[in-house]
Design a protein around this motif. Structure first.
Motif, mmCIF file in Angstrom:
data_model
loop_
_atom_site.group_PDB
_atom_site.id
_atom_site.type_symbol
_atom_site.label_atom_id
_atom_site.label_comp_id
_atom_site.label_asym_id
_atom_site.label_seq_id
_atom_site.Cartn_x
_atom_site.Cartn_y
_atom_site.Cartn_z
ATOM 1 N N THR A 70 9.133 -12.730 6.615
ATOM 2 C CA THR A 70 7.884 -11.928 6.582
ATOM 3 C C THR A 70 8.248 -10.481 7.301
ATOM 4 O O THR A 70 7.916 -9.630 6.576
ATOM 5 C CB THR A 70 6.971 -12.455 7.265
ATOM 6 O OG1 THR A 70 6.819 -14.098 6.824
ATOM 7 C CG2 THR A 70 5.642 -11.829 7.005
ATOM 8 N N SER A 71 8.908 -10.420 8.199
ATOM 9 C CA SER A 71 9.442 -9.197 8.966
ATOM 10 C C SER A 71 10.056 -8.382 7.938
ATOM 11 O O SER A 71 10.128 -7.391 7.799
ATOM 12 C CB SER A 71 9.924 -9.441 10.267
ATOM 13 O OG SER A 71 9.129 -10.274 11.325
ATOM 14 N N THR A 87 10.478 -8.721 4.824
ATOM 15 C CA THR A 87 9.783 -8.364 3.532
ATOM 16 C C THR A 87 8.967 -7.052 4.189
ATOM 17 O O THR A 87 8.787 -6.159 3.154
ATOM 18 C CB THR A 87 9.171 -9.480 3.047
ATOM 19 O OG1 THR A 87 9.756 -10.488 3.010
ATOM 20 C CG2 THR A 87 8.455 -8.905 1.863
ATOM 21 N N ALA A 88 8.423 -7.295 5.055
ATOM 22 C CA ALA A 88 7.636 -6.107 5.460
ATOM 23 C C ALA A 88 8.251 -4.637 5.859
ATOM 24 O O ALA A 88 7.845 -3.580 5.345
ATOM 25 C CB ALA A 88 6.725 -6.277 6.839
ATOM 26 N N TRP A 143 7.882 -1.674 3.378
ATOM 27 C CA TRP A 143 7.775 -0.100 4.039
ATOM 28 C C TRP A 143 8.760 0.908 3.559
ATOM 29 O O TRP A 143 8.373 2.156 3.284
ATOM 30 C CB TRP A 143 7.734 -0.056 5.596
ATOM 31 C CG TRP A 143 7.449 0.755 6.277
ATOM 32 C CD1 TRP A 143 6.204 1.597 6.534
ATOM 33 C CD2 TRP A 143 8.375 1.647 7.098
ATOM 34 N NE1 TRP A 143 6.460 2.541 7.323
ATOM 35 C CE2 TRP A 143 7.843 2.853 7.635
ATOM 36 C CE3 TRP A 143 9.639 1.759 7.358
ATOM 37 C CZ2 TRP A 143 8.142 3.960 8.488
ATOM 38 C CZ3 TRP A 143 10.452 2.684 8.292
ATOM 39 C CH2 TRP A 143 9.617 3.614 8.624
#
Length: 69
Positions: A58-59, A61-62, A66
């Motif tokens: 998840t990190s 992907t974020a 960004w």
């Protein structure tokens, strides 16, 4: 840009399905272990590994989203 985001969405769906499958398998292993009265086992460790992998995915992907924006 839209095809990349669509592909990312599909990959996240596959990753989420894999994490859910790993969590279900860990629950199955834990249930079998408690039934046999073995205590903590690989299933409990698999819960932790699955949680850490989900957080990392998840990190990543974020951060990728960004940087693309």
């Amino acid at each position: 840009m839209d095809p990349i985001l669509t592909l990312g969405g599909y990959l996240m769906f596959v990753a989420a399905a894999a994490f859910i499958g790993a969590a279900v398998w860990a629950g199955f292993e834990t249930a079998l272990s408690y039934r046999a009265a073995h205590g903590l086992n690989v299933g409990v460790i698999r819960y932790g590994v699955t949680a850490i992998a989900a957080i990392v995915c998840t990190s990543a992907t974020a951060i990728a989203g960004w940087t693309l924006i």
